[in-house]
Scaffold this motif. Structure first.
Motif, short mmCIF file in Angstrom:
data_model
loop_
_atom_site.label_atom_id
_atom_site.label_comp_id
_atom_site.label_asym_id
_atom_site.label_seq_id
_atom_site.Cartn_x
_atom_site.Cartn_y
_atom_site.Cartn_z
N THR A 198 4.83 12.35 -0.40
CA THR A 198 5.70 11.23 -0.09
C THR A 198 6.23 10.67 -1.40
O THR A 198 5.54 10.68 -2.42
CB THR A 198 4.97 10.11 0.68
N ASP A 199 7.45 10.21 -1.36
CA ASP A 199 8.06 9.59 -2.53
C ASP A 199 7.69 8.12 -2.57
O ASP A 199 7.73 7.42 -1.56
CB ASP A 199 9.59 9.73 -2.48
N ILE A 200 7.32 7.66 -3.74
CA ILE A 200 7.01 6.24 -3.95
C ILE A 200 8.31 5.56 -4.37
O ILE A 200 9.06 6.11 -5.18
CB ILE A 200 5.94 6.09 -5.06
N PRO A 201 8.60 4.36 -3.85
CA PRO A 201 9.84 3.68 -4.24
C PRO A 201 9.93 3.49 -5.76
O PRO A 201 8.92 3.27 -6.43
CB PRO A 201 9.74 2.32 -3.54
N VAL A 202 11.14 3.57 -6.28
CA VAL A 202 11.37 3.45 -7.73
C VAL A 202 10.91 2.09 -8.25
O VAL A 202 10.42 1.99 -9.38
CB VAL A 202 12.88 3.68 -8.04
N ASP A 203 11.02 1.04 -7.43
CA ASP A 203 10.63 -0.29 -7.90
C ASP A 203 9.11 -0.51 -7.87
O ASP A 203 8.64 -1.57 -8.25
CB ASP A 203 11.36 -1.38 -7.11
N GLY A 204 8.33 0.48 -7.43
CA GLY A 204 6.87 0.37 -7.52
C GLY A 204 6.15 0.65 -6.21
O GLY A 204 6.72 0.56 -5.13
N TRP A 205 4.86 0.98 -6.34
CA TRP A 205 3.98 1.26 -5.21
C TRP A 205 3.22 -0.02 -4.90
O TRP A 205 2.31 -0.41 -5.63
CB TRP A 205 3.04 2.40 -5.57
N GLU A 206 3.60 -0.66 -3.81
CA GLU A 206 2.96 -1.92 -3.44
C GLU A 206 1.54 -1.65 -2.96
O GLU A 206 1.25 -0.61 -2.36
CB GLU A 206 3.78 -2.65 -2.37
N ILE A 207 0.67 -2.62 -3.19
CA ILE A 207 -0.76 -2.44 -2.94
C ILE A 207 -1.06 -2.22 -1.46
O ILE A 207 -2.03 -1.55 -1.12
CB ILE A 207 -1.56 -3.63 -3.52
N GLN A 208 -0.21 -2.70 -0.56
CA GLN A 208 -0.46 -2.53 0.87
C GLN A 208 0.23 -1.28 1.44
O GLN A 208 0.01 -0.94 2.59
CB GLN A 208 -0.04 -3.77 1.67
N ASP A 209 1.04 -0.58 0.64
CA ASP A 209 1.73 0.62 1.11
C ASP A 209 0.76 1.79 1.20
O ASP A 209 0.19 2.22 0.20
CB ASP A 209 2.89 0.99 0.18
N VAL A 210 0.61 2.32 2.41
CA VAL A 210 -0.29 3.43 2.67
C VAL A 210 0.53 4.70 2.82
O VAL A 210 1.48 4.73 3.61
CB VAL A 210 -1.14 3.18 3.94
N GLN A 211 0.17 5.73 2.06
CA GLN A 211 0.83 7.04 2.19
C GLN A 211 -0.02 7.86 3.16
O GLN A 211 -1.20 8.08 2.94
CB GLN A 211 0.91 7.73 0.82
N THR A 212 0.59 8.29 4.27
CA THR A 212 -0.14 8.94 5.35
C THR A 212 0.30 10.39 5.51
O THR A 212 1.50 10.68 5.52
CB THR A 212 0.07 8.18 6.67
N PHE A 213 -0.68 11.28 5.66
CA PHE A 213 -0.42 12.71 5.83
C PHE A 213 -1.19 13.18 7.06
O PHE A 213 -2.41 13.01 7.14
CB PHE A 213 -0.89 13.50 4.60
#
Length: 164
Positions: free
Chosen positions: A37-52
């Motif tokens: 998954t691509d992380i947004p350019v402005d940053g990976w927020e602490i609550q953003d979960v990358q799910t596979f």
């Protein structure tokens, strides 16, 4: 006598080479899943979960690796992640993973291309998994609300050719 010794050594070397090739091919992992998954350019927020979501066709032994791609904007030597592995029967295994991205001198580990570097990290190796959909959730655990410099996070599943 000298000719026989040379012939024997050549034959022995050829047999050893052939045996090595057969052993390497027999245990070569077969990649079944590779996604990121691509992380947004402005940053990976602490609550953003990358799910596979990984569909495993049959019960067997598998290797699960994760990889992180980052750029020179990443300001730390390591990356702490929370990883949840959810089995088809809803069993959850949670782990805190530390991925070392740079050595003590600040040189980036892993393969680089341009200003991006990729580091792989084993999650589970030769782990027996049941068939069905397994879910892996990855969250950054760096105590920053928006973590800069991480471009992608991914998961790779491989099975030994003996199992598949």
């Amino acid at each position: 006598m000298v000719i026989k010794t040379k012939t024997y050594k050549c034959l022995r070397s050829s047999v050893m080479l052939l045996l090595s090739i057969v052993l390497c091919v027999a245990c070569t992992p077969k990649e079944l899943y590779n996604n990121h998954t691509d992380i947004p350019v402005d940053g990976w927020e602490i609550q953003d979960v990358q799910t596979f979501a990984i569909d495993i066709p049959a019960q067997g032994s598998y290797d699960i690796d994760m990889f992180v791609r980052h750029n020179n904007d990443y300001k730390y030597r390591n990356l702490w992640l929370f990883v949840d592995c959810i089995a088809p029967d809803s069993t959850v295994v949670t782990d805190t993973v530390n991925i070392v991205l740079a050595d003590h001198y600040g040189r980036w580990n892993g393969a680089g291309w341009g200003s991006y570097y990729q580091v792989e990290h084993p999650l589970r190796h030769t782990h027996r998994l049941d068939s069905g959909t397994h879910i892996i959730k990855i969250t950054q655990a760096m105590r920053e609300y928006k973590l800069q410099g991480v471009a992608n996070v991914g998961v790779k599943l491989s099975a030994c050719s003996e199992d598949k």
